[in-house]
Design a protein around this motif. Sequence first.
Motif, PDB file in Angstrom:
ATOM      1  N   PHE A 300       0.808  -1.220   0.000  1.00 29.91           N
ATOM      2  CA  PHE A 300       0.000   0.000   0.000  1.00 29.91           C
ATOM      3  C   PHE A 300       0.844   1.275   0.000  1.00 29.91           C
ATOM      4  O   PHE A 300       0.473   2.258  -0.656  1.00 29.91           O
ATOM      5  CB  PHE A 300      -0.953  -0.002   1.192  1.00 29.91           C
ATOM      6  CG  PHE A 300      -2.126  -0.920   1.012  1.00 29.91           C
ATOM      7  CD1 PHE A 300      -3.114  -0.632   0.085  1.00 29.91           C
ATOM      8  CD2 PHE A 300      -2.236  -2.085   1.754  1.00 29.91           C
ATOM      9  CE1 PHE A 300      -4.205  -1.484  -0.101  1.00 29.91           C
ATOM     10  CE2 PHE A 300      -3.318  -2.938   1.579  1.00 29.91           C
ATOM     11  CZ  PHE A 300      -4.304  -2.640   0.655  1.00 29.91           C
ATOM     12  N   THR A 301       1.962   1.296   0.706  1.00 33.29           N
ATOM     13  CA  THR A 301       2.763   2.517   0.782  1.00 33.29           C
ATOM     14  C   THR A 301       3.333   2.893  -0.572  1.00 33.29           C
ATOM     15  O   THR A 301       3.247   4.047  -1.006  1.00 33.29           O
ATOM     16  CB  THR A 301       3.906   2.363   1.800  1.00 33.29           C
ATOM     17  OG1 THR A 301       3.374   1.950   3.054  1.00 33.29           O
ATOM     18  CG2 THR A 301       4.661   3.667   1.986  1.00 33.29           C
ATOM     19  N   LEU A 302       3.925   1.909  -1.255  1.00 34.89           N
ATOM     20  CA  LEU A 302       4.514   2.218  -2.560  1.00 34.89           C
ATOM     21  C   LEU A 302       3.445   2.433  -3.621  1.00 34.89           C
ATOM     22  O   LEU A 302       3.628   3.238  -4.536  1.00 34.89           O
ATOM     23  CB  LEU A 302       5.467   1.095  -2.971  1.00 34.89           C
ATOM     24  CG  LEU A 302       6.915   1.222  -2.483  1.00 34.89           C
ATOM     25  CD1 LEU A 302       7.589   2.442  -3.107  1.00 34.89           C
ATOM     26  CD2 LEU A 302       7.020   1.287  -0.982  1.00 34.89           C
ATOM     27  N   GLY A 303       2.310   1.739  -3.490  1.00 29.43           N
ATOM     28  CA  GLY A 303       1.209   2.004  -4.406  1.00 29.43           C
ATOM     29  C   GLY A 303       0.709   3.430  -4.276  1.00 29.43           C
ATOM     30  O   GLY A 303       0.410   4.100  -5.269  1.00 29.43           O
ATOM     31  N   ALA A 304       0.626   3.915  -3.026  1.00 30.60           N
ATOM     32  CA  ALA A 304       0.195   5.304  -2.784  1.00 30.60           C
ATOM     33  C   ALA A 304       1.177   6.287  -3.418  1.00 30.60           C
ATOM     34  O   ALA A 304       0.770   7.308  -3.990  1.00 30.60           O
ATOM     35  CB  ALA A 304       0.074   5.561  -1.287  1.00 30.60           C
ATOM     36  N   TRP A 305       2.465   5.991  -3.314  1.00 22.28           N
ATOM     37  CA  TRP A 305       3.486   6.839  -3.948  1.00 22.28           C
ATOM     38  C   TRP A 305       3.251   6.887  -5.454  1.00 22.28           C
ATOM     39  O   TRP A 305       3.295   7.958  -6.071  1.00 22.28           O
ATOM     40  CB  TRP A 305       4.879   6.293  -3.629  1.00 22.28           C
ATOM     41  CG  TRP A 305       5.998   7.145  -4.119  1.00 22.28           C
ATOM     42  CD1 TRP A 305       6.296   7.473  -5.407  1.00 22.28           C
ATOM     43  CD2 TRP A 305       6.997   7.805  -3.315  1.00 22.28           C
ATOM     44  NE1 TRP A 305       7.415   8.267  -5.466  1.00 22.28           N
ATOM     45  CE2 TRP A 305       7.862   8.492  -4.198  1.00 22.28           C
ATOM     46  CE3 TRP A 305       7.243   7.858  -1.937  1.00 22.28           C
ATOM     47  CZ2 TRP A 305       8.952   9.220  -3.746  1.00 22.28           C
ATOM     48  CZ3 TRP A 305       8.338   8.591  -1.502  1.00 22.28           C
ATOM     49  CH2 TRP A 305       9.180   9.265  -2.383  1.00 22.28           C
TER      50      TRP A 305
END
Length: 381
Positions: A300-305
Motif C-alpha cells: 500500500f505505501t509504494l502504491g500510494a506513492w
Amino acid sequence: MVIGTAWLFDAADVALLSFIMPLIKQEWSLSASQIGLVGSITTVGMMIGAFLFGYLADRFGKKNIMMVTLLVFSISNLLLALTTDVNQFLLIRFITGIGLGGELPVASTIIADSFSGNKRSRMLILVDSFWAISWIFASLLATLVMPAYGWKFTVIITSVTALYTLVLRHHLPEETNVKNDKLNLRIAMKQIWSPEFRRSTLCLSILWFVIMFVYYGLFLWLPSILIQRNLSISRSFLYTFITSFAQLLGYFLAAYLMGKLSRKKVLAIYIIGTIIGAFLFGTAQTEAMVLISGCLLSFFTLGAWGIMIALTPTQYPIELRGMGIGFTQAIGRIGATIGPYLIGFSLGIGINTTMIFFYFILALVIGIAVLTFGMIDTDRK
C-alpha cells in the motif's frame, strides 16, 4: 522503459542506503540519532534537488536536466566508496541527494508530457513500479555482494549508472527538451501559487509530505527495525527482499484501478491500507506476522506513492509542470527528512517501535482528511 531504468537507478540508491545503515552503525560505532541523520541528510539534498532541477527542467529542457541529475548522483556514489568516517559520508550523501531529488520530478514530467488521460496515469504508475524492482535489485546486492565484498564495493557498482546518460542522450526525443528561457524562478513560484493553482499546490504539498514522511521513516529503517526484533542482519535483508515483491503488486493493482475509479478514490484506498499495514507491523509479535504485515505495508505505501506520481503532473499545464512537481515534492522531502531522524531520535530516548508506528498512522489520517476535503482531481494537458 528508458525513463523507468533511470528511475530504477535512482531508487536503488535509496534502497541500498537502508541496507548500509546498520553496517556503518557497527563499523563506526554510531548512535541511533547519528544513523537517523544519515537517513535524513540525503533527503535534505533531495529537497533542494527537486525544487532546483524541477525549475531548471522547465527552463532548459527536461532531457538536458535529466542527464545532469543522473551524473550528479552517479559520480557521488563513486566518491562515497572513498569515505572513512561519518562526516565524510554525510557530505557525500547530501550531494547525492541533490541529484536523486532532481531526477524523480524531471522523469515524471517527461512521461506526463508524452501521454494523456488514463493512459498517462497508468504509464506514470508503471514507470514508478521500477522503484520496487530497484528494491529487489538492492536486496540482492545486499544479500549476495555486500557480505562478501563490503558496502563500499557495492556502491561502486551503482556508480556505473553514469554511463546511462549516453542512453538518455540517444533515445529520449527532442520533444522532451522544450525550453522556456523567459521563465525565471520568481515568476514560476508566483504562478504555481496563483489563485488557479494555489489549492492544488497546497494539498499536493501536504500529501507529498505525508507520503514521504511515512515511506522514508519506515523503509530506510526497515532492516534496522527487523534486526531490533531479533532477526540477524542477513535474515532482515531477506525479509526486505520478500516485501519488495509486494511493492510490485501494489503498483500493478493501482495501475489497473486507474480508469475504473477516480485517482482520489484509489489514493484513499491505498492510504487506508497503509494505516492498517502500519498498525499491524507496529504491533506484530511473531516472525510470520512481521513478514505478512511488512508485505501489506509495502503493497500500500509504494502504491500510494505511484498514485501521487500519477496525480501530481495533471494538476499543472505543461509549461509549469516541472516546477509544480518539483516544488510539491520538495515540500515532501521535508517529511522525508523528519521521518528517519524522528525514528532515530525516538529509539535513542527509549521509545519502543510500537509507539513510533503511531506517528505514521497520525500523519496518514491527516493525509486522508486533506485528500477528502481539500484535493480537486483535475486533468490538465
